[in-house]
Design an enzyme around this catalytic site. Structure first.
Site, PDB file in Angstrom:
ATOM      1  N   PHE A 141     -21.116 153.732  39.147  1.00 52.75           N
ATOM      2  CA  PHE A 141     -20.832 153.485  40.570  1.00 52.75           C
ATOM      3  C   PHE A 141     -20.996 152.006  40.848  1.00 52.75           C
ATOM      4  O   PHE A 141     -22.031 151.425  40.535  1.00 52.75           O
ATOM      5  CB  PHE A 141     -21.783 154.292  41.464  1.00 52.75           C
ATOM      6  CG  PHE A 141     -21.463 154.135  42.925  1.00 52.75           C
ATOM      7  CD1 PHE A 141     -20.414 154.836  43.497  1.00 52.75           C
ATOM      8  CD2 PHE A 141     -22.177 153.250  43.720  1.00 52.75           C
ATOM      9  CE1 PHE A 141     -20.085 154.673  44.835  1.00 52.75           C
ATOM     10  CE2 PHE A 141     -21.863 153.085  45.064  1.00 52.75           C
ATOM     11  CZ  PHE A 141     -20.813 153.797  45.623  1.00 52.75           C
ATOM     12  N   ASP A 226     -24.539 145.444  36.699  1.00 51.93           N
ATOM     13  CA  ASP A 226     -24.667 145.835  38.091  1.00 51.93           C
ATOM     14  C   ASP A 226     -26.108 146.315  38.297  1.00 51.93           C
ATOM     15  O   ASP A 226     -26.466 147.427  37.897  1.00 51.93           O
ATOM     16  CB  ASP A 226     -23.657 146.948  38.409  1.00 51.93           C
ATOM     17  CG  ASP A 226     -23.770 147.431  39.852  1.00 51.93           C
ATOM     18  OD1 ASP A 226     -24.772 147.094  40.529  1.00 51.93           O
ATOM     19  OD2 ASP A 226     -22.861 148.153  40.300  1.00 51.93           O
ATOM     20  N   LYS A 255     -29.069 146.094  47.739  1.00 56.32           N
ATOM     21  CA  LYS A 255     -30.073 147.104  48.109  1.00 56.32           C
ATOM     22  C   LYS A 255     -31.465 146.504  48.328  1.00 56.32           C
ATOM     23  O   LYS A 255     -31.723 145.943  49.385  1.00 56.32           O
ATOM     24  CB  LYS A 255     -30.079 148.254  47.092  1.00 56.32           C
ATOM     25  CG  LYS A 255     -28.761 149.063  47.140  1.00 56.32           C
ATOM     26  CD  LYS A 255     -28.879 150.462  46.579  1.00 56.32           C
ATOM     27  CE  LYS A 255     -27.673 151.317  46.950  1.00 56.32           C
ATOM     28  NZ  LYS A 255     -26.682 151.496  45.905  1.00 56.32           N
TER      29      LYS A 255
HETATM   30  C1  LIG Z   1     -25.255 151.250  45.982  1.00 56.40           C
HETATM   31  C2  LIG Z   1     -24.610 150.657  44.796  1.00 56.40           C
HETATM   32  C3  LIG Z   1     -23.487 149.812  44.923  1.00 56.40           C
HETATM   33  C4  LIG Z   1     -22.795 149.569  46.231  1.00 56.40           C
HETATM   34  O1  LIG Z   1     -23.590 148.871  47.126  1.00 56.40           O
HETATM   35  P1  LIG Z   1     -23.129 148.808  48.668  1.00 56.40           P
HETATM   36  O2  LIG Z   1     -24.171 147.935  49.300  1.00 56.40           O
HETATM   37  O3  LIG Z   1     -23.128 150.214  49.170  1.00 56.40           O
HETATM   38  O4  LIG Z   1     -21.776 148.220  48.701  1.00 56.40           O
HETATM   39  C5  LIG Z   1     -22.996 149.226  43.770  1.00 56.40           C
HETATM   40  N1  LIG Z   1     -23.558 149.445  42.576  1.00 56.40           N
HETATM   41  C6  LIG Z   1     -24.629 150.246  42.422  1.00 56.40           C
HETATM   42  C7  LIG Z   1     -25.224 150.417  41.058  1.00 56.40           C
HETATM   43  C8  LIG Z   1     -25.185 150.894  43.519  1.00 56.40           C
HETATM   44  O5  LIG Z   1     -26.225 151.704  43.362  1.00 56.40           O
END
Ligand SMILES: *Cc1c(COP(=O)(O)O)cnc(C)c1O
Length: 407
Positions: A141, A226, A255
């Site tokens: 994701f 990521d 986050k």
């Molecule tokens: C939550 C998340 C995203 C997206 O972040 P947003 O602030 O919702 O755009 C991308 N990568 C990972 C691994 C995530 O957990």
């Protein structure tokens, strides 16, 4: 002096909001530490942490102070000017990581968008227009913009929005042979979460990340981590790559970086950063002084041995109790994850019932998350009190015992 508001209720959501979410039946109005109160004054323990965001719980005094002090000075100025909190936070991130350059933005998706655009631009500049392929993992994701859902490995999020971004290959996670077979001199980047969050709280194997690093070097591809979910102390180190000792070329953070205030960052090296010359990329709010002032307070507190060691100890406390609940009630086969990003994996008998457990827990006064239908996910504050862990997990146990009684 408090402003008088018109009363609102959960039913208003269905009347006024775009129906892309399905929020809980109660409306939280206030939080303190790891506790949240709803409109009715009912208290709940928060192990959801705003989906791995509220890294220091709710209303942490140091964050409230940083935000309100900055609020009285300067809210927004745009990138036509720079500002002091931006420069201070950038320096702190650089001092604490492999990175030499920072690009600020507002969400995880935007940090990844910047990372993917950088990877393509670097390959374009160095090797020409044929080197643009991105390799990512199934079940990964990376956010919800069209580029990031296209790179993300969950077709349910990217199907049905017209043509996807081209040049993206998905391979099974933790499968080095599959990566070896997919990578070529046309690859510009390999994108991985060191711990897959949404995909089920699944940590990478060390050999996999090491192998990915070697393959990227061999094929002149960038390794992009990521760390939107795994970073900023969540895994018991500032960033998960530091646990593995495998250094990426580009890292995205969001986050926990803002502890609840929207901010994100793309971290990279000087050599790579220079490909994003003036005008090639940007965003109005990136490096916003309010956001960066809060981010500074977050990193000052989180990047200390006291907090990071605490995360590891609290992991053990969660794991012990979750495994006891798993054995006693036959509901979990075990736990996985790192630090305070923990997944309890449902047994065959309970498969698909993560949401049922979430709802039962909420009814007992506990907020938890799921990571897919088969994993109950815990992403609490990194400074959650041991007493709150014990009480929260006692509520979880009660919720599960209740479900068994009803069955
Ligand atoms: C939550 C998340 C995203 C997206 O972040 P947003 O602030 O919702 O755009 C991308 N990568 C990972 C691994 C995530 O957990």
């Amino acid at each position: 002096m408090s402003v008088q508001h018109d009363p609102v209720q959960r039913a208003d959501f269905d009347q006024f909001m775009v129906p892309n979410y399905s929020p809980a039946a109660f409306i939280p109005v206030r939080g303190e530490g790891s506790r949240v109160w709803d409109q009715e004054g009912r208290e709940r323990i928060d192990f959801a942490g705003g989906i791995a965001v509220n890294v220091l719980g709710h209303a942490h005094p140091a964050l409230v102070k940083a935000l309100t002090e900055q609020a009285n000075k300067l809210w927004h100025i745009s990138n036509v000017f720079t500002n002091e909190p931006t420069l201070r936070l950038a320096k702190k991130l650089i001092d604490a990581t492999f990175a030499e350059r920072v690009f600020f933005c507002n969400s995880g998706a935007e940090a990844n968008e910047a990372a993917f655009k950088l990877a393509r631009r670097v390959a374009h500049d160095r090797f020409g227009p044929e080197k643009y392929e991105i390799i990512a993992a199934t079940n990964s994701f990376h956010g919800r913009t069209l580029f990031t859902v296209s790179v993300g490995g969950q077709p349910k999020y990217s199907d049905g929005f017209g043509p996807k971004i081209q040049g993206i290959t998905h391979i099974p996670y933790n499968d080095l042979e599959a990566l070896k077979a997919a990578i070529s001199d046309k690859t510009c980047a390999v994108v991985l979460e060191p711990v897959q969050g949404e995909g089920g709280v699944l940590p990478a194997d060390l050999a996999y990340l090491q192998g990915a690093r070697e393959l990227c070097d061999k094929h002149n591809a960038l390794l992009v981590f990521d760390e939107v979910q795994s970073g900023m102390g969540r895994c018991g180190v500032l960033f998960a790559y530091q646990h593995y000792g495998v250094v990426p070329d580009v890292l995205s953070s969001a986050k926990s970086l803002g502890g609840g205030f929207p901010i994100a960052a793309m971290l990279t090296t000087t050599e790579l950063a220079k490909h994003l010359t003036v005008g090639t990329h940007g965003t109005t709010y990136g490096g916003n002084p309010l956001a960066c002032a809060v981010g500074e307070a977050v990193i000052d507190i989180v990047n200390t041995p006291e907090v990071l060691e605490g995360v590891k100890a609290k992991h053990e406390r969660f794991k012990r109790k979750l495994e006891q609940i798993g054995e006693q009630y036959g509901v979990f086969t075990g736990t996985r994850g790192m630090g305070l990003l923990i997944g309890a994996v449902l047994s065959d008998e309970w498969k698909g019932k993560a949401k049922v457990i979430l709802d039962a827990a909420a009814a007992e006064g506990l907020m938890v998350l799921q990571a897919g239908p088969d994993v109950v996910r815990f992403a609490p504050s990194l400074v959650v009190e041991d007493a709150d862990i014990d009480e929260g997990l006692a509520r979880l146990e009660k919720a599960i015992a209740g479900l068994i009684q009803k069955a």
